[in-house]
Design an enzyme around this catalytic site. Structure first.
Site, PDB file in Angstrom:
ATOM      1  N   HIS A  14       0.844  -1.193   0.000  1.00  0.00           N
ATOM      2  CA  HIS A  14       0.000   0.000   0.000  1.00  0.00           C
ATOM      3  C   HIS A  14       0.882   1.247   0.000  1.00  0.00           C
ATOM      4  O   HIS A  14       2.114   1.181   0.012  1.00  0.00           O
ATOM      5  CB  HIS A  14      -0.977   0.003   1.178  1.00  0.00           C
ATOM      6  CG  HIS A  14      -0.419   0.462   2.489  1.00  0.00           C
ATOM      7  ND1 HIS A  14      -1.139   1.229   3.371  1.00  0.00           N
ATOM      8  CD2 HIS A  14       0.796   0.248   3.051  1.00  0.00           C
ATOM      9  CE1 HIS A  14      -0.393   1.454   4.436  1.00  0.00           C
ATOM     10  NE2 HIS A  14       0.775   0.882   4.278  1.00  0.00           N
ATOM     11  N   HIS A  39       5.120   0.259  -0.242  1.00  0.00           N
ATOM     12  CA  HIS A  39       5.763  -0.636   0.725  1.00  0.00           C
ATOM     13  C   HIS A  39       4.666  -1.627   1.144  1.00  0.00           C
ATOM     14  O   HIS A  39       3.606  -1.650   0.511  1.00  0.00           O
ATOM     15  CB  HIS A  39       6.340   0.152   1.916  1.00  0.00           C
ATOM     16  CG  HIS A  39       5.315   0.806   2.764  1.00  0.00           C
ATOM     17  ND1 HIS A  39       4.646   1.946   2.389  1.00  0.00           N
ATOM     18  CD2 HIS A  39       4.795   0.468   3.983  1.00  0.00           C
ATOM     19  CE1 HIS A  39       3.784   2.301   3.327  1.00  0.00           C
ATOM     20  NE2 HIS A  39       3.847   1.414   4.291  1.00  0.00           N
ATOM     21  N   HIS A  41       2.980  -4.819   4.193  1.00  0.00           N
ATOM     22  CA  HIS A  41       2.863  -5.351   5.558  1.00  0.00           C
ATOM     23  C   HIS A  41       2.310  -6.779   5.548  1.00  0.00           C
ATOM     24  O   HIS A  41       1.602  -7.168   4.627  1.00  0.00           O
ATOM     25  CB  HIS A  41       1.907  -4.487   6.398  1.00  0.00           C
ATOM     26  CG  HIS A  41       2.359  -3.082   6.595  1.00  0.00           C
ATOM     27  ND1 HIS A  41       3.400  -2.751   7.424  1.00  0.00           N
ATOM     28  CD2 HIS A  41       1.937  -1.911   6.061  1.00  0.00           C
ATOM     29  CE1 HIS A  41       3.591  -1.430   7.389  1.00  0.00           C
ATOM     30  NE2 HIS A  41       2.720  -0.896   6.562  1.00  0.00           N
ATOM     31  N   HIS A  80      -1.841 -10.628  -0.988  1.00  0.00           N
ATOM     32  CA  HIS A  80      -0.898 -10.521  -2.108  1.00  0.00           C
ATOM     33  C   HIS A  80      -1.401  -9.540  -3.166  1.00  0.00           C
ATOM     34  O   HIS A  80      -1.202  -9.730  -4.364  1.00  0.00           O
ATOM     35  CB  HIS A  80      -0.574 -11.899  -2.706  1.00  0.00           C
ATOM     36  CG  HIS A  80       0.367 -12.694  -1.835  1.00  0.00           C
ATOM     37  ND1 HIS A  80      -0.033 -13.271  -0.672  1.00  0.00           N
ATOM     38  CD2 HIS A  80       1.706 -12.960  -1.954  1.00  0.00           C
ATOM     39  CE1 HIS A  80       1.001 -13.884  -0.107  1.00  0.00           C
ATOM     40  NE2 HIS A  80       2.060 -13.706  -0.858  1.00  0.00           N
TER      41      HIS A  80
END
Lengths: 138, 138, 138, 138, 138, 138
Positions: A14, A39, A41, A80
């Site tokens: 995101h 980047h 998470h 993903h």
């Protein structure tokens, strides 16, 4: 009244930014989270449901049913994936953890409430140091 | 001989693919990890160093020094970044956890070995179910 | 209304005792926690704040701002300190986890409430088996 | 008002089934959890108690006292046991996590409420992905 | 040479005892783990494989392939099972964590070594306080 | 050859300093860890033992025996203590995690090696970001 919680996980990319802001202003407001190259998470999603125990099964709700709803309505759409570009229920919204919790609530509210239960809390963990909880429009 | 390990963390986007493969072939080989819109992880990096305890300090190595080296050489380059597009030491390599562990080893080997210690292991955790360890070219 | 939680950590020494009690009575009431030579913990502090999402940022509150408040008002005063001897907001109080949670609430309430949010919960974890939560004078 | 939580653990075998159902029907309703040869879990039990801090001790409740009550009333009866066959407070009930949380509440309510505190929540964790919370008949 | 580890989980019942011992002697040797009505655990299985990185994929081994082998050869046989009664590779053996690690190694050795890799370690975690590691007959 | 690990925990106060250094020099070398009023940690101790499985019990070693040795020789001496002032096996040594791991090894080596096993590793975790491992004088 009893509360049961199911954890599911998803890995996603995101970026926090407003398209009408300059890169400089996005950097000021959102810091390194505004990186134009994204980047990501390992998110954890905790869904809490409340209701009465069914005397036939000893269950509030069959956790396989709850898990299937969460996977169909949420995980299959975010895991993903790029939250900004690919997740229908986040289109047009800032990709913050707060907005993820709120929109996931709205994805889950109707299918959960069709069961012998009602949705109580959606919790989204973005890192070991941060999480957001949403309890609906209360 | 004693071993000390420091954990640091970074959040990054990546994608597994070969540019010369078609999208279909990338999907076959790398599955959902080949998503062209990226996905991401909360990576954990464990760096283990070995050596003798310094009798003056009781330390093998000052952990602040080790942490600073890891942050300067690795974390500042990968945290909130796109591993495929922005990380100099991963340029031209597949963005797998295996390659991350190997390239991080090579970033750290020289600065760690200048200290009273030698680099022993680089471990990279991609999710709660997977991790890679590299002990150098042994 | 949405809830966001930030975790910060601190390592400190403390001792449970009443100065007017004899060593023997302190040992009876507080057990090994009354050791006159101190012991210590890796404390975890979870601060939960509630409010509305800001439509400009998608945030309830910028977590960097919240983290900075917690560090300035609490962590800088307790980390690597002796809670009984060195922490201004614990002076004259028994150094129990309960009192830590209550006094940390009072340290944070005003600066958090100046933001677009209100303090909801202070949780202090002393070990993997014990934690205390305080929700204010409600 | 302050809340304190104590974690205790137990390892037990159980099986989900109704004796009046056929093996086939038990398998349909309860899946692999109905295995007639049993399976088992490392359960975690979190007991939360609420009340006022005692100014003499800085405690809501002495955690050793709370731990002793939980061990006497619950852990000694379920740890290394078969929940279906050997646990008096689960006799005649489906051995679901929901029923465990409810019956453990009833085991603990009276002895906890004799202290300067009242029982607030019983949480039972069956796996890293599932837990149940019970707050009493509210 | 690089090492990659995959975690899988299973929940099972077991009992430690020797059939030729009396109940009393089993209780003396194996303590509460000898309960004739069984008890159980949430086991974690960590399988570590070593080898060279494949330059075509950046992988030592495709983790989906490794996960499938572990599930086919081990998890499908032990999850929600009674280790003493139902697990073919544990027949005639004491159901200790040590024996689990050794027999799981022998289940996995051949299928893993057919891949571009060799089995390095099988680790079985029985509780948060205990685990066993087996590195083969070395 | 098989390896089994037992975790035990202790909470202690300590301070890093050399008595012949000035406060200023201690602060330069050891940073906030040199605070003259102490600080503390929840330490975790992992003791790994290796040997052959006993065919009579399926055990390498009875974990209750190992746990008792660790508690008698180490935990009873360090838990809720001041490492600098009260721990006999740390007298005259800098209270670093490295020295803790080494001295705990020497406390455990003889009693463990009297059993059907040999001590393999002592690991001491000081925080979620740091740990030390000692494998003896090898």
């Amino acid at each position: 009244m009893i509360y049961i919680t199911r954890r599911e996980r998803f890995n996603a990319a995101h970026r926090l930014f407003r398209p009408e802001y300059s890169d400089k202003k996005n950097r000021e407001v959102f810091g390194k989270c505004s990186n134009p190259n994204w980047h990501g998470h390992n998110y954890q999603l905790f869904v809490t449901v409340k209701g009465e125990v069914d005397p036939d099964t000893g269950f509030l709700i069959n956790l396989k049913t709850l898990s299937k709803i969460i996977r169909d309505k949420v995980i299959s759409k975010v895991d993903h994936k790029n939250i900004n570009l690919e997740v229908d229920f986040m289109k047009g919204r800032l990709a913050s953890t707060e907005n993820l919790a709120i929109t996931i609530w709205h994805e889950l509210e109707e299918p959960v409430n069709k069961l012998n239960a009602s949705l109580y809390c959606v919790k989204v963990t973005e890192s070991e140091n941060n999480y957001v909880e949403y309890f609906g429009d209360k």
